[in-house]
Design a protein around this motif. Structure first.
Motif, PDB file in Angstrom:
ATOM      1  N   MET A  94     -51.713  39.135  -6.041  1.00 14.58           N
ATOM      2  CA  MET A  94     -52.746  38.102  -6.163  1.00 14.58           C
ATOM      3  C   MET A  94     -52.115  36.803  -6.664  1.00 14.58           C
ATOM      4  N   PRO A  95     -52.343  35.689  -5.959  1.00 13.67           N
ATOM      5  CA  PRO A  95     -51.784  34.416  -6.417  1.00 13.67           C
ATOM      6  C   PRO A  95     -52.345  34.012  -7.781  1.00 13.67           C
ATOM      7  N   GLN A  96     -51.526  33.314  -8.549  1.00  8.61           N
ATOM      8  CA  GLN A  96     -51.903  32.842  -9.879  1.00  8.61           C
ATOM      9  C   GLN A  96     -51.607  31.344  -9.961  1.00  8.61           C
ATOM     10  N   ILE A  97     -52.537  30.594 -10.507  1.00 10.95           N
ATOM     11  CA  ILE A  97     -52.356  29.155 -10.691  1.00 10.95           C
ATOM     12  C   ILE A  97     -52.519  28.821 -12.164  1.00 10.95           C
ATOM     13  N   ASP A  98     -51.496  28.239 -12.752  1.00 12.48           N
ATOM     14  CA  ASP A  98     -51.602  27.696 -14.100  1.00 12.48           C
ATOM     15  C   ASP A  98     -52.007  26.233 -13.959  1.00 12.48           C
ATOM     16  N   TYR A  99     -53.123  25.904 -14.555  1.00 12.41           N
ATOM     17  CA  TYR A  99     -53.743  24.589 -14.372  1.00 12.41           C
ATOM     18  C   TYR A  99     -53.632  23.804 -15.672  1.00 12.41           C
ATOM     19  N   PHE A 100     -52.717  22.840 -15.689  1.00  8.26           N
ATOM     20  CA  PHE A 100     -52.520  21.975 -16.842  1.00  8.26           C
ATOM     21  C   PHE A 100     -53.313  20.690 -16.627  1.00  8.26           C
ATOM     22  N   PHE A 101     -54.091  20.300 -17.625  1.00  8.64           N
ATOM     23  CA  PHE A 101     -54.964  19.138 -17.433  1.00  8.64           C
ATOM     24  C   PHE A 101     -55.389  18.564 -18.777  1.00  8.64           C
ATOM     25  N   SER A 102     -55.924  17.365 -18.706  1.00  8.19           N
ATOM     26  CA  SER A 102     -56.532  16.712 -19.862  1.00  8.19           C
ATOM     27  C   SER A 102     -58.000  16.458 -19.570  1.00  8.19           C
ATOM     28  N   THR A 103     -58.855  16.689 -20.540  1.00  7.21           N
ATOM     29  CA  THR A 103     -60.281  16.422 -20.359  1.00  7.21           C
ATOM     30  C   THR A 103     -60.579  14.921 -20.402  1.00  7.21           C
ATOM     31  N   LEU A 104     -59.557  14.101 -20.565  1.00  6.85           N
ATOM     32  CA  LEU A 104     -59.726  12.646 -20.513  1.00  6.85           C
ATOM     33  C   LEU A 104     -59.267  12.041 -19.190  1.00  6.85           C
ATOM     34  N   SER A 105     -58.662  12.842 -18.328  1.00  7.30           N
ATOM     35  CA  SER A 105     -58.017  12.309 -17.127  1.00  7.30           C
ATOM     36  C   SER A 105     -59.014  11.974 -16.018  1.00  7.30           C
ATOM     37  N   PRO A 106     -59.032  10.710 -15.558  1.00 12.29           N
ATOM     38  CA  PRO A 106     -59.953  10.365 -14.469  1.00 12.29           C
ATOM     39  C   PRO A 106     -59.586  11.055 -13.162  1.00 12.29           C
ATOM     40  N   PHE A 107     -58.300  11.258 -12.940  1.00 12.49           N
ATOM     41  CA  PHE A 107     -57.895  11.914 -11.697  1.00 12.49           C
ATOM     42  C   PHE A 107     -58.232  13.403 -11.721  1.00 12.49           C
ATOM     43  N   GLU A 150     -60.719  30.573  -4.877  1.00 14.39           N
ATOM     44  CA  GLU A 150     -61.608  31.604  -4.327  1.00 14.39           C
ATOM     45  C   GLU A 150     -61.220  31.944  -2.892  1.00 14.39           C
ATOM     46  N   LYS A 151     -60.896  30.931  -2.116  1.00 15.44           N
ATOM     47  CA  LYS A 151     -60.514  31.116  -0.711  1.00 15.44           C
ATOM     48  C   LYS A 151     -59.288  32.020  -0.572  1.00 15.44           C
ATOM     49  N   HIS A 152     -58.355  31.906  -1.511  1.00 13.49           N
ATOM     50  CA  HIS A 152     -57.098  32.643  -1.412  1.00 13.49           C
ATOM     51  C   HIS A 152     -57.025  33.831  -2.371  1.00 13.49           C
ATOM     52  N   GLY A 153     -58.119  34.122  -3.052  1.00 14.62           N
ATOM     53  CA  GLY A 153     -58.118  35.233  -3.992  1.00 14.62           C
ATOM     54  C   GLY A 153     -57.200  34.995  -5.178  1.00 14.62           C
ATOM     55  N   ALA A 154     -57.039  33.728  -5.567  1.00 16.47           N
ATOM     56  CA  ALA A 154     -56.143  33.378  -6.667  1.00 16.47           C
ATOM     57  C   ALA A 154     -56.905  33.331  -7.984  1.00 16.47           C
ATOM     58  N   THR A 155     -56.185  33.600  -9.066  1.00 12.98           N
ATOM     59  CA  THR A 155     -56.756  33.441 -10.398  1.00 12.98           C
ATOM     60  C   THR A 155     -56.235  32.136 -11.000  1.00 12.98           C
ATOM     61  N   ILE A 156     -57.032  31.559 -11.885  1.00 12.05           N
ATOM     62  CA  ILE A 156     -56.681  30.299 -12.536  1.00 12.05           C
ATOM     63  C   ILE A 156     -56.611  30.528 -14.034  1.00 12.05           C
ATOM     64  N   THR A 157     -55.529  30.071 -14.653  1.00  9.46           N
ATOM     65  CA  THR A 157     -55.452  30.022 -16.105  1.00  9.46           C
ATOM     66  C   THR A 157     -55.544  28.547 -16.501  1.00  9.46           C
ATOM     67  N   THR A 199     -47.912  27.379  -9.376  1.00  7.41           N
ATOM     68  CA  THR A 199     -48.154  28.736  -8.882  1.00  7.41           C
ATOM     69  C   THR A 199     -47.229  29.718  -9.580  1.00  7.41           C
ATOM     70  N   GLU A 200     -47.454  31.003  -9.333  1.00  2.00           N
ATOM     71  CA  GLU A 200     -46.612  32.035  -9.943  1.00  2.00           C
ATOM     72  C   GLU A 200     -45.198  32.001  -9.386  1.00  2.00           C
ATOM     73  N   THR A 201     -44.979  31.288  -8.278  1.00  2.00           N
ATOM     74  CA  THR A 201     -43.639  31.130  -7.709  1.00  2.00           C
ATOM     75  C   THR A 201     -43.004  29.814  -8.145  1.00  2.00           C
ATOM     76  N   ASP A 202     -43.611  29.145  -9.115  1.00  2.00           N
ATOM     77  CA  ASP A 202     -43.118  27.887  -9.683  1.00  2.00           C
ATOM     78  C   ASP A 202     -43.182  26.721  -8.707  1.00  2.00           C
ATOM     79  N   GLU A 203     -44.064  26.789  -7.728  1.00  2.00           N
ATOM     80  CA  GLU A 203     -44.339  25.616  -6.905  1.00  2.00           C
ATOM     81  C   GLU A 203     -45.269  24.719  -7.719  1.00  2.00           C
TER      82      GLU A 203
END
Length: 198
Positions: free
Chosen positions: A1-14, A27-34, A175-179
């Motif tokens: 199962m693909p894994q995505i580590d999502y780094f973000f700021s709650t202040l970021s407009p983008f 959801e489309k790819h059956g990936a989990t998000i941290t 991603t879990e493959t460091d992309e």
């Protein structure tokens, strides 16, 4: 199962302008998000960046043009000079960390905080706003009052992890493959990568 580590700021407009596209792609790819909220202002000087108030006028002008174009493309309501920006992102980040630990769908909570800043003229450093966002996203509003130490420790650890893994802005997806994919405008590339097209 693909894994995505999502780094973000709650202040970021983008990050706000990314909307719920990451969740749709996962959801489309059956990936989990941290979800890994981080202190973007502390990140910039450690990774060769400059906080917006310290940037050259030409960079600030371009940033504003980009924000206006992106808002038009996404159709998202946006106040380009919000009343409560910048503000302290820690309380909202602690709430996200507590919500993720409790289980449930964290995506709408993240989007609620971002929308509060960029479309609703609310201060996400306010306890009342944090509780409101938690409740609106289906979480117990009292999560805002629990796990503050864990929240602070995780928030600091997320920053260190971000620096060590090559993160330098928000939103940033790994991603879990460091992309690595930086920016809301790279979500199509993330989608294509998970589909095996990149």
């Amino acid at each position: 199962m693909p894994q995505i580590d999502y780094f973000f700021s709650t202040l970021s407009p983008f990050t706000y302008l990314a909307g719920n596209r990451l969740e749709e792609i996962a959801e489309k790819h059956g990936a989990t998000i941290t979800y890994k909220p981080m202190d973007i202002i502390a990140l910039f000087p450690r990774t060769g960046g400059t906080a917006p108030p310290d940037r050259h006028p030409s960079r600030l002008e371009y940033r504003m043009q980009e924000l206006k174009r992106a808002a038009k493309k996404t159709g998202m309501a946006m106040n380009f000079k919000p009343a409560y920006f910048p503000t302290n992102a820690a309380p909202s980040s602690y709430a996200i960390i507590a919500a993720q630990k409790s289980g449930g769908n964290v995506g709408p909570l993240v989007q609620s905080f971002l929308r509060a800043v960029w479309a609703e003229e609310k201060d996400i450093a306010s306890d009342d706003v944090v509780r409101e966002c938690l409740g609106n996203a289906g979480f117990d509003p009292t999560l805002a009052d629990s796990g503050l130490l864990m929240g602070a420790e995780t928030y600091a650890a997320n920053l260190e992890e971000a620096v060590n893994r090559g993160v330098f802005g928000s939103p940033f997806y790994i991603t879990e493959t460091d992309e690595r994919f930086w920016g809301h405008d790279r979500l199509d590339d993330l989608d294509a990568y998970l589909a095996g097209r990149l």
